[in-house]
Structures are given as structure tokens and as C-alpha cells.
Design a protein around this motif. Sequence first.
Motif, PDB file in Angstrom:
ATOM      1  N   MET A  90       0.851  -1.201   0.000  1.00 46.03           N
ATOM      2  CA  MET A  90       0.000   0.000   0.000  1.00 46.03           C
ATOM      3  C   MET A  90       0.874   1.233   0.000  1.00 46.03           C
ATOM      4  N   ARG A  91       0.534   2.183  -0.873  1.00 42.35           N
ATOM      5  CA  ARG A  91       1.315   3.421  -0.910  1.00 42.35           C
ATOM      6  C   ARG A  91       0.482   4.548  -0.286  1.00 42.35           C
ATOM      7  N   PHE A  92       1.180   5.407   0.481  1.00 44.44           N
ATOM      8  CA  PHE A  92       0.496   6.522   1.144  1.00 44.44           C
ATOM      9  C   PHE A  92       1.084   7.825   0.618  1.00 44.44           C
ATOM     10  N   ASP A  93       0.295   8.650  -0.035  1.00 41.63           N
ATOM     11  CA  ASP A  93       0.772   9.959  -0.501  1.00 41.63           C
ATOM     12  C   ASP A  93       0.132  11.052   0.340  1.00 41.63           C
ATOM     13  N   PRO A  94       0.953  11.899   0.980  1.00 41.53           N
ATOM     14  CA  PRO A  94       0.360  12.943   1.819  1.00 41.53           C
ATOM     15  C   PRO A  94      -0.476  13.930   1.011  1.00 41.53           C
ATOM     16  N   ILE A  95      -1.537  14.397   1.610  1.00 46.32           N
ATOM     17  CA  ILE A  95      -2.355  15.457   1.011  1.00 46.32           C
ATOM     18  C   ILE A  95      -1.953  16.734   1.735  1.00 46.32           C
ATOM     19  N   GLY A  96      -1.159  17.573   1.079  1.00 44.15           N
ATOM     20  CA  GLY A  96      -0.605  18.741   1.762  1.00 44.15           C
ATOM     21  C   GLY A  96       0.155  18.269   2.998  1.00 44.15           C
ATOM     22  N   ASP A  97       0.110  19.060   4.080  1.00 42.71           N
ATOM     23  CA  ASP A  97       0.737  18.574   5.316  1.00 42.71           C
ATOM     24  C   ASP A  97      -0.278  18.596   6.453  1.00 42.71           C
ATOM     25  N   CYS A  98      -1.488  18.135   6.123  1.00 45.23           N
ATOM     26  CA  CYS A  98      -2.567  18.186   7.120  1.00 45.23           C
ATOM     27  C   CYS A  98      -2.768  16.847   7.819  1.00 45.23           C
ATOM     28  N   GLY A  99      -2.018  15.813   7.427  1.00 49.34           N
ATOM     29  CA  GLY A  99      -2.182  14.509   8.077  1.00 49.34           C
ATOM     30  C   GLY A  99      -3.152  13.588   7.353  1.00 49.34           C
ATOM     31  N   ALA A 100      -3.743  14.065   6.241  1.00 52.66           N
ATOM     32  CA  ALA A 100      -4.598  13.191   5.416  1.00 52.66           C
ATOM     33  C   ALA A 100      -3.728  12.567   4.317  1.00 52.66           C
ATOM     34  N   TYR A 101      -4.154  11.414   3.816  1.00 49.92           N
ATOM     35  CA  TYR A 101      -3.365  10.700   2.798  1.00 49.92           C
ATOM     36  C   TYR A 101      -4.264  10.138   1.716  1.00 49.92           C
ATOM     37  N   ARG A 102      -3.714  10.105   0.499  1.00 51.01           N
ATOM     38  CA  ARG A 102      -4.289   9.253  -0.544  1.00 51.01           C
ATOM     39  C   ARG A 102      -3.623   7.893  -0.373  1.00 51.01           C
ATOM     40  N   VAL A 103      -4.415   6.852  -0.352  1.00 52.52           N
ATOM     41  CA  VAL A 103      -3.894   5.509  -0.098  1.00 52.52           C
ATOM     42  C   VAL A 103      -4.149   4.658  -1.347  1.00 52.52           C
ATOM     43  N   TYR A 104      -3.082   4.028  -1.850  1.00 43.87           N
ATOM     44  CA  TYR A 104      -3.180   3.242  -3.087  1.00 43.87           C
ATOM     45  C   TYR A 104      -2.967   1.765  -2.775  1.00 43.87           C
ATOM     46  N   PRO A 105      -4.044   1.010  -2.588  1.00 42.68           N
ATOM     47  CA  PRO A 105      -3.860  -0.428  -2.391  1.00 42.68           C
ATOM     48  C   PRO A 105      -3.555  -1.067  -3.743  1.00 42.68           C
ATOM     49  N   PRO A 106      -2.584  -1.982  -3.805  1.00 45.50           N
ATOM     50  CA  PRO A 106      -2.290  -2.613  -5.093  1.00 45.50           C
ATOM     51  C   PRO A 106      -3.507  -3.382  -5.627  1.00 45.50           C
ATOM     52  N   VAL A 107      -3.700  -3.314  -6.936  1.00 44.47           N
ATOM     53  CA  VAL A 107      -4.792  -4.068  -7.567  1.00 44.47           C
ATOM     54  C   VAL A 107      -4.156  -5.211  -8.340  1.00 44.47           C
ATOM     55  N   ARG A 108      -4.583  -6.431  -8.060  1.00 45.72           N
ATOM     56  CA  ARG A 108      -4.068  -7.590  -8.810  1.00 45.72           C
ATOM     57  C   ARG A 108      -5.136  -7.992  -9.823  1.00 45.72           C
ATOM     58  N   ARG A 109      -4.717  -7.965 -11.101  1.00 48.34           N
ATOM     59  CA  ARG A 109      -5.693  -8.259 -12.168  1.00 48.34           C
ATOM     60  C   ARG A 109      -5.366  -9.604 -12.813  1.00 48.34           C
ATOM     61  N   ASP A 110      -6.395 -10.325 -13.199  1.00 48.06           N
ATOM     62  CA  ASP A 110      -6.197 -11.537 -14.002  1.00 48.06           C
ATOM     63  C   ASP A 110      -7.389 -11.681 -14.939  1.00 48.06           C
ATOM     64  N   ASP A 111      -7.498 -12.831 -15.603  1.00 46.22           N
ATOM     65  CA  ASP A 111      -8.549 -12.997 -16.614  1.00 46.22           C
ATOM     66  C   ASP A 111      -9.951 -12.849 -16.027  1.00 46.22           C
ATOM     67  N   ARG A 112     -10.066 -13.168 -14.726  1.00 46.16           N
ATOM     68  CA  ARG A 112     -11.402 -13.110 -14.123  1.00 46.16           C
ATOM     69  C   ARG A 112     -11.818 -11.693 -13.776  1.00 46.16           C
ATOM     70  N   GLY A 113     -10.807 -10.841 -13.543  1.00 45.67           N
ATOM     71  CA  GLY A 113     -11.112  -9.484 -13.071  1.00 45.67           C
ATOM     72  C   GLY A 113      -9.993  -8.976 -12.192  1.00 45.67           C
ATOM     73  N   SER A 114     -10.300  -8.637 -10.953  1.00 46.89           N
ATOM     74  CA  SER A 114      -9.254  -8.072 -10.096  1.00 46.89           C
ATOM     75  C   SER A 114      -9.472  -8.427  -8.637  1.00 46.89           C
ATOM     76  N   PHE A 115      -8.416  -8.206  -7.856  1.00 47.90           N
ATOM     77  CA  PHE A 115      -8.470  -8.429  -6.414  1.00 47.90           C
ATOM     78  C   PHE A 115      -7.746  -7.280  -5.743  1.00 47.90           C
ATOM     79  N   GLN A 116      -8.346  -6.797  -4.663  1.00 46.09           N
ATOM     80  CA  GLN A 116      -7.751  -5.657  -3.970  1.00 46.09           C
ATOM     81  C   GLN A 116      -8.039  -5.767  -2.480  1.00 46.09           C
ATOM     82  N   ARG A 117      -7.006  -5.476  -1.689  1.00 44.60           N
ATOM     83  CA  ARG A 117      -7.217  -5.425  -0.237  1.00 44.60           C
ATOM     84  C   ARG A 117      -7.765  -4.040   0.077  1.00 44.60           C
ATOM     85  N   THR A 118      -8.910  -3.960   0.756  1.00 49.60           N
ATOM     86  CA  THR A 118      -9.516  -2.641   0.990  1.00 49.60           C
ATOM     87  C   THR A 118      -9.248  -2.118   2.385  1.00 49.60           C
TER      88      THR A 118
END
Length: 186
Positions: A1-29
Motif C-alpha cells: 500500500m502506498r500513502f501519498d500525503p495530502i498537503g501537510d494536514c495529516g490526510a493521505y491518498r492511499v493506493y492499495p495494489p490491484v491484482r488483475r487476471d482474466d477473471r477481473g481483479s483483487f484488492q485489499r480494501t
Amino acid sequence: MRFDPIGDCGAYRVYPPVRRDDRGSFQRTWCAVAFEEFGITFKAVQGNSSLTKFRGIVRGMHFQRAPREDAKVIRCSRGRIHDVIVDLRADSGTRGHVYVNELDGDEGTMLFVPAGFAHGFQTLSDNTVVEYLMGESYVPELYDGFRYDDEAVGISWPEPVRGISENDLRWSSLAERFPWFRAEGA
Ligand SMILES: Cc1cn([C@H]2C[C@H](O)[C@@H](COP(=O)(O)OP(=O)(O)O[C@H]3O[C@@H](C)C(=O)[C@@H](O)[C@H]3O)O2)c(=O)[nH]c1=O
């Protein structure tokens, strides 16, 4: 999971990795370990989900008052939203600041928002689903908000506001409850 700060207010954009295959995708939420390792203290006590049927609808701006301010992890799981948070913490270096983020159900990007912020969003698609993990239980007596067009904050919404709840039109002016807002504006 990647965390990118939103300004310096303590909020973050969080990027959980998405695993894709023929069926679709899987993601830890939700990953308590990843948050802990990154240094964010957040314990989810409630999970909420909302469906908004039409594009252009606004929900918000909402917050829970002291002593039960609520941190949130926000995810759009279907459709797209224009998300807005406002720092209402009187002792914060970024108090009064407004931060906007687009969240897209196809990407699964999430936001971590610390306690003490107001939150709202406008839907950018029909049939939009937004899911939250909440760091505090819902306390109706402390549930509060301000209008989407409150002039002390001056949020600009990307689309004409096509609908909003009766409750969200009834909130009183933010500056009445946060006098520093009147003086400083957003
Ligand atoms: C927030 C909440 C509402 N409710 C009830 C109150 C009401 O009858 C119904 C719908 O509530 P609302 O109209 O406030 O729903 P909504 O406008 O979707 O509220 C949400 O807005 C976004 C912007 C947020 O940040 C969320 O935390 C939450 O405040 O559900 C609960 O039972 N539990 C809850 O935790």
C-alpha cells in the motif's frame, strides 16, 4: 500500500495494489498492518456504505463534534466522486484549508482523513457507491455539518448541484460554530 500525503494536514491518498487476471481483479480494501507500519493510528469501529443514484448529487459537509470527532477511510467502490475535506481543527497549522480529491471506483484509491475534518462529495456518475471505515461510532447528538455553499468556506463544486438532502440544506453557518473561520476564511 502506498500513502501519498495530502498537503501537510495529516490526510493521505492511499493506493492499495490491484491484482488483475482474466477473471477481473483483487484488492485489499483495509490493512491494519500497513497503516500501523506507516505510522497511522486508526482503529475502525464501524463500516458504512452509501449508494447515490444520480450524477451531480452532493452529500455533506459532515463532521462529528468533540469529544467524538471521527477519522475515516473513504473509498469509492463504484462510479466516481469529487471529494472535499475541510480542516476544522482549531489548533492545526492547516485549519480552514480545503482539500479536493477525485476518487474512482475503477482505481480503488482511498483517502485517510484524520479526526477533526468535515467531509463531503459530489457524484460524477450515476449509481455511485461510497464506503467508509469509521474511527468513531455514530453519535446522532454530535452529528453536525455545514452547507455545501457556506460562504466562509467557498467550496467550488465541479458540476451543477443536482440534488442534496433536506438535512444538508438546514445546517447553520460554519462561522457561528467556529468563530476563527469568520476571521480567516478558507
Ligand atoms: C452517518 C450515519 C447516518 N445514519 C442515518 C441517519 C439518516 O437517517 C441516514 C442517512 O444519513 P445521512 O443523510 O447523514 O447520510 P450521508 O449524507 O450519506 O452521510 C455521510 O456523508 C458523508 C459525506 C460522510 O462523510 C459520512 O461520514 C456520512 O456523514 O442514516 C446512521 O444510522 N448511521 C450513521 O453512521
